[in-house]
Design an enzyme around this catalytic site. Structure first.
Site, short mmCIF file in Angstrom:
data_model
loop_
_atom_site.label_atom_id
_atom_site.label_comp_id
_atom_site.label_asym_id
_atom_site.label_seq_id
_atom_site.Cartn_x
_atom_site.Cartn_y
_atom_site.Cartn_z
N CYS A 55 0.83 -1.21 0.00
CA CYS A 55 0.00 0.00 0.00
C CYS A 55 0.86 1.25 0.00
CB CYS A 55 -0.98 0.00 1.16
SG CYS A 55 -0.50 -1.06 2.50
O1 LIG Z 1 2.15 -5.37 3.59
C1 LIG Z 1 1.67 -5.33 2.46
O2 LIG Z 1 2.31 -5.51 1.42
C2 LIG Z 1 0.20 -5.03 2.25
C3 LIG Z 1 -0.48 -4.40 3.32
SE1 LIG Z 1 -2.35 -4.27 2.89
#
Ligand SMILES: O=C(O)CC[SeH]
Length: 420
Positions: free
Chosen positions: A363
């Protein structure tokens, strides 16, 4: 020859069509049994679960079976489960509930503002909501820092942060970048042992933990627990556990809907049910209930093999971010840095031919390169955090995949060194 040539390498080159995905903390594919369940449900239980037609009754049955499977996975009861669109909605629903509950239990005349306690390594679906509440509702937020000796929040630090207007404590069960497991059980037990804190609501975002470690609300006395399907081979929907009353004397944890409509999910989360995906989520939970021990054992073996191979190549230049003697990590997560001026994690991964991993949370990947605030909050020095790469193993990952990735990393670093 330190790096065993993987079967996927011929004539010194990796077979490009053989990509190894090691980013399962970002998202997982559907388990094939989950896919079949979704497909069958979409074909045979397409009715509206609220209608009394035969198709509707079939659909309602599918939702009920899934609710039972989700509850069993965390040793809860079906009445404790509300289906949502995913982790972000589940987390927002909890924080919204705590805010509303505080407002309902504190007259407007009172100048007290709601106080939230969380950690400084939470996912944005908690962190940014609380930032918004600070702006919009003048809420107070305490971000308890994780210890640089454990990568986890200190229980006493959370207890010390409690104030007379504390309405919610939300600490993630395990961090998505380091994998460090947080002392949620002890925090909740300590808070619940103090009657003066009985009105404080307790939440954990278990997104990264489910499917990797045992998650049970029998051992975690939380009021709310976030479940995210796409982290454990389920569909992109979620669920929220909220402690419903088990006895007439015990009140349920409050739950205030964020929107209103047709009354589904007992009005907690209205909207015609996404039956196919709900059935898929139930199946994914059933598979975790049945196979967690084997899943965890397999991923832990691969992670150990991965880190020992890297250590054999890079010795003390290898930093394993998130590995502490005083805390545990998720069995599948390996956040590592190779010391070196030109070895930014993003550059090494870019030079890899067939390894799909990440430098941190998906994210955040859209933003320009920046050192992970989670790692610096964990006490990792900037120059080490800048070189961090996160590898997260999956159920299908094999030892040969690990050999391929090690071979790929070594080649990538050699190529960078040659041009530096
Ligand atoms: O840690 C990640 O890559 C996604 C978190 Se939604």
């Amino acid at each position: 020859n330190i790096t065993k040539k993987p079967r996927t390498e011929t004539n010194g080159k990796l077979n490009d069509n053989r990509c190894v995905y090691l980013d399962y903390n970002a998202t997982t594919p559907l388990d094939v049994e989950v896919l079949h369940t979704i497909s069958n449900t979409l074909q045979h239980a397409w009715g509206n679960p609220s209608s009394k037609s035969k198709p509707g009754i079939e659909a309602a049955k599918a939702v009920a079976v899934a609710r039972q499977q989700v509850s069993e996975m965390i040793q809860a009861i079906p009445n404790d489960i509300v289906f949502t669109s995913g982790g972000t909605e589940s987390n927002n629903l909890v924080l919204h509930t705590a805010l509303k509950h505080f407002q309902k239990t504190h007259p407007e005349s009172s100048d007290m503002k709601p106080h939230f306690i969380t950690s400084n390594i939470e996912h944005d679906a908690v962190k940014l909501v609380l930032e918004h509440y600070k702006e919009e509702y003048e809420a107070e937020v305490t971000y308890v820092p994780v210890s640089h000796n454990t990568g986890a929040v200190e229980v006493q630090g959370v207890l010390d942060a409690i104030k007379s207007n504390t309405c919610l404590i939300s600490i993630m069960l395990a961090n998505n970048e380091t994998g460090v497991i947080q002392p949620v059980q002890e925090i909740c037990e300590r808070v619940r042992s103090l009657p003066q804190y009985s009105s404080i609501l307790l939440h954990t975002d278990a997104a990264q933990a489910i499917g990797k470690i045992e998650v049970s609300v029998r051992s975690l006395p939380v009021d709310y627990l976030t479940i995210v399907g796409h982290k454990f081979y389920g569909p992109r929907i979620g669920a929220l556990y909220f402690r419903s009353s088990k006895t007439p004397e015990q009140a349920s944890a409050p739950l205030y809907p964020m929107f209103f409509g047709g009354g589904q999910e007992r009005n907690y989360r209205p909207g015609t049910e996404n039956t196919g995906m709900i059935a898929g989520l139930g199946k994914a939970c059933y598979l975790v209930t049945k196979n967690l021990e084997n899943y965890a054992k397999h991923m832990r073996e691969l992670r150990s093999y991965f880190e020992s191979k890297l250590r054999s190549v890079y010795g003390e230049r290898l930093h394993i971010n998130g590995k502490f003697t005083e805390s545990e990590r998720l069995p599948n997560t390996s956040n590592v840095s190779i010391e070196g001026m030109h070895l930014k994690g993003s550059d090494v991964l870019r030079n890899c031919q067939c390894t799909q991993a990440s430098v941190g949370a998906a994210c955040h990947s859209a933003t320009k390169f920046c050192v992970s605030s989670i790692l610096t909050a964990t006490g990792i020095p900037e120059h080490i955090a800048a070189n961090a790469m996160r590898f997260s193993m999956g159920r299908e990952t094999t030892m040969d995949d690990i050999d391929t990735v090690i071979f790929d990393i070594v080649k990538a670093i050699k190529a960078i060194d040659a041009h530096s």
